[in-house]
Design an enzyme around this catalytic site. Structure first.
Site, PDB file in Angstrom:
ATOM      1  N   TYR A 145       0.751  -1.279   0.040  1.00  0.00           N
ATOM      2  CA  TYR A 145       0.063  -0.012   0.190  1.00  0.00           C
ATOM      3  C   TYR A 145       0.842   1.348   0.109  1.00  0.00           C
ATOM      4  CZ  TYR A 145      -3.750   3.355   1.484  1.00  0.00           C
ATOM      5  OH  TYR A 145      -4.448   4.274   1.567  1.00  0.00           O
ATOM      6  N   LYS A 149       1.229   3.939  -3.337  1.00  0.00           N
ATOM      7  CA  LYS A 149       0.298   5.317  -2.967  1.00  0.00           C
ATOM      8  C   LYS A 149       1.678   6.236  -3.210  1.00  0.00           C
ATOM      9  CE  LYS A 149      -3.862   4.577  -2.135  1.00  0.00           C
ATOM     10  NZ  LYS A 149      -4.753   5.089  -3.187  1.00  0.00           N
TER      11      LYS A 149
END
Length: 254
Positions: A145, A149
């Protein structure tokens, strides 16, 4: 209204719930014609029906033409909101890494590739990327993640610096915790880092509208993230040490 466009055509991906649904509702309240996209067709339809919008379910990065047709030929605003909150470390399965990269980064790239020819031709368009504070900082316990991101933020930044003089406005929304299903899935790491200051999805929608009004690239629903970002840049080693202390606190609580 969104910018100078009357009744703009807006696409919001991952809008079956959470931040995406809040964005769709807010754009509709502002007078926009809204396409609601989600992999879950029933959720997309429920949100669309509630706002007088149009449900276009499916892969977020592959529905541009259908969404454009649904809006009468023009997408004025595209909200790349769909994402996956993949946790794990470097040892996460490669399929987990691949999915995070595909949804959190490449879906944005594909959408921009499909949208930009029309936007550049007419000299106007708005790309909204729902990133995360993890894209500016990081998140313990969630390597796929955090890394992807960072990639989503980098792509939004590149779009903005490359095309802003040609009428393309780009916004990167970087909240910390938001009370959604994704927050619930972060488990104990999210409970430690995100939940204490978590906002409602509607707060993120409010922050975006203010950011659009002020034509700001970086939108921080949690204003304190600006201070964290500055501290990280000013003294990376100190910041990393502090984050490692947080990591140790999390490990001790497990």
């Amino acid at each position: 209204m969104v910018g100078a466009v009357q009744s703009p055509g807006v696409v919001v991906t991952g809008a079956g719930g959470g931040i995406g649904a809040a964005l769709a509702r807010r754009f509709a309240a502002e007078g926009a014609r809204v396409v609601v996209n989600d992999l879950d067709a029933a959720k997309a339809k429920a949100v669309a029906d509630g706002i007088g919008g149009i449900a276009v379910p499916g892969d977020a990065s592959r529905i541009i033409e259908e969404a454009r047709d649904a809006l009468g030929g023009t997408v004025d605003v595209y909200c790349a909101n769909a994402g996956v909150g993949s946790g794990g470390s470097e040892a996460a399965d490669e399929q987990v890494w691949a999915l995070a990269w595909d949804v959190n980064v490449m879906a944005h790239v594909r959408a921009a590739h499909a949208l930009l020819p029309h936007w550049l031709e007419r000299g106007a368009g708005r790309f909204v990327s729902t990133v995360s504070a993890a894209g500016l900082l990081t998140m313990i316990g969630a390597a796929p993640y955090s890394v992807t991101k960072h990639g989503a933020y980098a792509f939004a930044e590149w779009l903005s610096l490359t095309y802003r003089h040609r009428g393309v406005n780009v916004h990167a929304i970087c909240p910390q915790g938001v009370r959604t299903d994704m927050l619930a899935a972060t488990g104990s790491a999210g409970d430690l880092v995100l939940r204490p200051t978590a906002l409602e999805p509607e707060d993120v929608a409010d922050a975006l509208m203010k950011g659009i009004e002020e034509n700001r690239f970086l939108i921080l629903p949690h204003p304190e993230v600006a201070g964290y970002y500055q501290a990280r840049a000013a003294d990376p080693d100190r910041w990393m040490t502090n984050m490692n202390h947080l990591q140790q606190k999390w490990e001790a609580a497990e």
